[in-house]
Design an enzyme around this catalytic site. Structure first.
Site, short mmCIF file in Angstrom:
data_model
loop_
_atom_site.label_atom_id
_atom_site.label_comp_id
_atom_site.label_asym_id
_atom_site.label_seq_id
_atom_site.Cartn_x
_atom_site.Cartn_y
_atom_site.Cartn_z
N ASP A 87 8.77 29.15 -16.76
CA ASP A 87 9.30 27.82 -17.08
C ASP A 87 8.21 26.78 -16.84
O ASP A 87 7.23 27.02 -16.14
CB ASP A 87 10.53 27.50 -16.24
N ASP A 116 -0.02 26.10 -15.21
CA ASP A 116 1.18 26.16 -14.36
C ASP A 116 2.39 26.56 -15.20
O ASP A 116 3.08 25.71 -15.72
CB ASP A 116 1.38 24.79 -13.71
N GLU A 150 11.20 28.01 -11.62
CA GLU A 150 10.36 27.60 -10.49
C GLU A 150 10.27 26.09 -10.38
O GLU A 150 10.26 25.54 -9.27
CB GLU A 150 8.96 28.21 -10.67
N ASP A 174 -0.30 31.21 -8.69
CA ASP A 174 0.27 29.93 -9.09
C ASP A 174 -0.26 28.80 -8.20
O ASP A 174 0.48 27.88 -7.87
CB ASP A 174 1.79 29.98 -9.03
N HIS A 434 1.40 19.47 -14.38
CA HIS A 434 2.42 18.47 -14.63
C HIS A 434 1.88 17.22 -15.31
O HIS A 434 2.61 16.24 -15.47
CB HIS A 434 3.14 18.06 -13.33
#
Length: 461
Positions: A87, A116, A150, A174, A434
């Protein structure tokens, strides 16, 4: 065994498979939730894509009711795990490259999830694929576990731990190299109030773990003097914004998104709105909220601290919702193992009790810190493999503020693929986790494949 040679030979195939994963916008979408797809259609689709890939390569696969998938190699009693997630956070705005496509340029690849965590998770898969193709004998069954939630609370791993086999030890691709043996605790604090405010509406935030990059507040009126103050506020804080007058007055501010583990790398637009409106309109609720949240270390609340192993506590405001006479704010706090979530909540309650506004404090979730002995065999073996490929003897095992799947399992650590001390060697914008233009050096992922393959063999032979 020259794993780096084998990894480089698979570069083009790796990029093709990664693109299959990246082109699926696998954000949590409960509007399409159904049996077998607890996080929506796209998370189900990306899991199917990954498991189908493994089936075609001859692996045994298991579907854990859509919460996660398992790719297995071997049937030994002892087990070794690799934990990745499929995800991603919402795409956001400001991309200069296509977010749902793997773009290769000047040594870097771009796309939502390349760092990520689709890229690193696929690197773990390719490491296992190389081991299988070379028919290397292992003494432990290797379980590559791919989760689907996650970024939104890790509900997938909570379900997995209750319904599926838990590996004895392993790592999570990760985070960062060389090896992460500790992760700060993750606490979500909710603040809510029904006190009056001039703000008619303010709904801002993409996810709890993202610094709010842009925000809009709506008020009934704004004088010329207040508009001048707004432009002065933006200029003095080196941010951009605008005023739009309609039935309500829209106040817009552009900040900067960042991972909540590093709130100092961002600029929270919603907090700027609370600060401006609190001052320009003498709005008590806005002033009180801002007084609590203005410092990323939490000094006004009295929670600022530096841990013995995990460094500073960090605080980031992830959601601000004010409408229909009710306000709610969600705060993401990463705390070292020198304190507890309960102690932080009590300090918030004490701080709120001294304010004029009636603000309620709620514990909306607490994930305890992860800590593995940095002198354990798991950590020392992983460090040795890393140094074998990089010749890096300067950087040692570390702790981080981000949270990974490792905290849900015993004897697990995070292991690559980023090297945060490396400088970007391109004139392109290379965003982090992000952020817009999320990117990573392709050679770093290829090297990670080799390191992961060697680490699996080292720990499972």
């Amino acid at each position: 065994m020259d794993f780096l040679k084998y990894a480089n030979e698979k570069k083009e195939q790796f990029l093709s498979d990664l693109n299959k994963l990246v082109e699926i916008e696998s954000t949590r979408d409960l509007s399409t939730k159904k049996e077998g797809a607890p996080f929506g259609n796209n998370c189900r689709k990306v899991l199917d894509t990954c498991l189908d890939m493994a089936k075609q390569d001859g692996f045994v696969t298991k579907d854990i009711d859509g919460y996660a998938g398992v790719i297995e190699y071997g049937n030994q009693k002892e087990t070794f795990g690799i934990l990745g997630h499929l995800d991603v956070v919402p795409l956001g705005e400001g991309w200069t490259k296509e977010p749902l496509k793997v773009t290769y340029n000047d040594g870097y690849i771009f796309g939502r999830g390349v760092m990520d965590d689709k890229g690193p998770a696929l690197a773990g898969y390719y490491a296992l694929k190389i081991i299988k193709e070379l028919n290397i004998p292992l003494k432990k069954k290797v379980m590559l576990i791919m989760g689907c939630d996650e970024e939104s609370g890790m509900e997938c791993m909570k379900y997995y731990c209750q319904h599926a086999q838990i590996p004895d030890m392993g790592f999570v691709p990760d985070a960062n190299f060389p090896c992460i043996y500790g992760e700060k605790g993750g606490l979500h604090v909710g603040l809510q109030s029904n006190d009056a405010t001039v703000i008619q509406k303010l709904v801002a935030g993409q996810a709890p773990n993202i610094v709010i990059g842009k925000a809009d507040a709506y008020v009934k009126e704004m004088s010329e003097q207040q508009e001048q103050l707004f432009h002065f506020y933006c200029k003095s804080n080196q941010i951009s914004g605008f005023i739009q007058r309609d039935e309500l007055v829209q106040i817009h501010i552009d900040g900067k998104s960042a991972h909540a583990a590093w709130p100092f790398a961002g600029n929270n637009a919603a907090l700027h709105l609370l600060n401006f409106i609190g001052s320009a309109y003498n709005d008590q609720l806005s002033k009180d909220y801002y007084s609590l949240l203005k410092d990323w270390m939490g000094q006004p609340v009295g929670i600022d601290m530096e841990g013995a192993y995990m460094h500073y506590l960090t605080m980031s405001t992830g959601f601000v919702t004010i409408e229909n006479g009710h306000s709610h704010i969600l705060i993401d706090i990463r705390y070292p193992n020198d304190t507890t979530g309960d102690a932080i909540i009590e300090k918030f309650k004490t701080a709120c009790a001294s304010l004029q506004s009636d603000i309620e404090v709620i514990n909306e979730g607490d994930s305890k810190p992860l800590f593995v002995d940095p002198n354990s065999k798991l950590v020392t073996d992983l460090m040795a493999v890393y140094r074998k490929y990089t010749n890096d003897t300067f950087h040692g095992p570390m702790t981080i503020g981000g949270g990974t799947y490792a905290r849900h399992f015993e004897n697990f650590v995070s292991y690559g693929p980023e090297k945060p001390w490396e400088e970007v060697c391109t004139n392109q914008i290379v965003g982090g986790c992000h952020q817009a233009d999320e990117g990573i050096k392709l050679s770093s992922l290829i090297e990670a494949i080799a390191i992961y393959a060697d680490a699996i063999v080292t720990l499972c032979s």
